[in-house]
Design an enzyme around this catalytic site. Structure first.
Site, mmCIF file in Angstrom:
data_model
loop_
_atom_site.group_PDB
_atom_site.id
_atom_site.type_symbol
_atom_site.label_atom_id
_atom_site.label_comp_id
_atom_site.label_asym_id
_atom_site.label_seq_id
_atom_site.Cartn_x
_atom_site.Cartn_y
_atom_site.Cartn_z
ATOM 1 N N HIS A 152 0.849 -1.181 0.000
ATOM 2 C CA HIS A 152 0.000 0.000 0.000
ATOM 3 C C HIS A 152 0.891 1.239 0.000
ATOM 4 C CE1 HIS A 152 -3.776 -2.040 0.490
ATOM 5 N NE2 HIS A 152 -3.482 -2.547 1.676
ATOM 6 N N CYS A 159 -0.182 2.456 -4.478
ATOM 7 C CA CYS A 159 -0.916 3.693 -4.725
ATOM 8 C C CYS A 159 -0.052 4.880 -4.326
ATOM 9 C CB CYS A 159 -2.214 3.706 -3.916
ATOM 10 S SG CYS A 159 -3.453 2.531 -4.469
#
Length: 309
Positions: free
Chosen positions: A127, A169
């Site tokens: 992430h 991301c």
């Protein structure tokens, strides 16, 4: 003090800001730095003829203490491991490490002797957000990945490519894309012999004398970072088949890793992600039919070919 006199005493610069002459000697300019010896290299190509391709460290993050599980990352991990082994890297996979453990792996890697290696490669799948990545127990700055390997921090990698691939991301914005129509023209195809399609890696001539010239290179030279998406935006991952970026990267490396120059290959990765992928969430119009654009940040100074050893 006359500042104009001081500046002209240091060097003379033409209209293109190229240094024409240097009054101060090189040892005086870099006297505060350690002088490292670099082996002779081709001006256009990195030397990829060492005994080993090098280490490829793969950080695979699926489970987190404070974030959702990244389903599909194991498919990515298997995919990238197989293709890097095919390219003759020494692949080391690290699953769900904490911030402290990631730091220790990078510190230990920088302490290793890479003298007989072509390059270093690092892949992280996790992430992320704006300039930060997630470890199992929290976040860390993205530049922590390469700070151990730039400048003279790792002398045995000086002048060698340091390659970083980041599947994460970089924000929460979506790319809705731009719709267009394309008129395809029928053209006669010219058959080009395979051997003519790519420039071969130059042969290394044994016995070339080493240069005794001392010079300085920028501390960020020979570094490449490729992000799965550009700043501020979401990076897509299929919970079964893995992320768009890693799939495209592996497909290109598997098909052309031994023949294409690396930046040319990575441009093809960007094209695959941009044109061949689109989100499919028909029950949610806000995230359906979204696009993704990878981002390459290159400080490489030569071409890279992963020719077979």
């Amino acid at each position: 003090m006359n500042t104009s006199t001081l500046s002209t005493a240091f060097d003379e610069v033409d209209n293109n800001t190229r240094v024409l002459s240097l009054v101060a000697s090189v040892p005086e300019i870099i006297s505060s730095s350690v002088i490292h010896e670099l082996e002779p290299v081709d001006d256009a190509h990195y030397n990829m003829s060492h005994n080993r391709r090098g280490v490829a460290a793969v950080f695979n993050h699926r489970k987190f203490l404070h974030a959702s599980e990244r389903k599909g990352t194991d498919a990515d991990c298997d995919n990238i491991r197989q293709v890097l082994i095919y390219l003759q890297f020494e692949v080391r996979v690290y699953d769900d490490l904490t911030r402290k453990e990631i730091k220790q792996v990078l510190d230990d890697l920088a302490e290793e002797d890479h003298k007989n290696s072509d390059c270093l490669l690092v892949v992280i799948m996790t992430h992320g957000d704006d300039d930060v990545l997630h470890a199992k127990d929290g976040t860390f700055n993205v530049d922590r990945l390469w700070e151990n390997f730039i400048g003279d921090s790792c002398p045995s990698l000086l002048g060698k490519p340091k390659l970083f691939f980041i599947q994460a991301c970089r924000g929460s914005s979506f790319d809705t894309g731009v719709h267009f129509s394309q008129c395809m023209k029928q053209v006669a195809k010219t058959v080009v012999p395979y051997a003519m399609q790519e420039l071969p890696q130059p042969s290394i001539v044994p016995g070339c004398p080493k240069s005794s010239i001392q010079y300085a290179i920028p501390s960020m030279a020979d570094l490449l970072v490729m992000y799965s998406t550009y700043k501020g935006h979401y990076s897509w991952r299929n919970p079964s088949t893995g992320s768009w970026f890693i799939r495209a990267l592996c497909d290109e490396l598997r098909e052309h890793g031994n023949s294409k120059e690396l930046l040319q290959l990575l441009t093809s990765v960007s094209r695959r992600v941009a044109y061949e992928f689109q989100s499919n969430v028909p029950n949610n119009s806000q995230i359906d039919c979204q696009k993704q654009m990878p981002c390459i940040v290159s400080m490489l100074t030569r071409r890279i070919y992963f020719s077979k050893k």
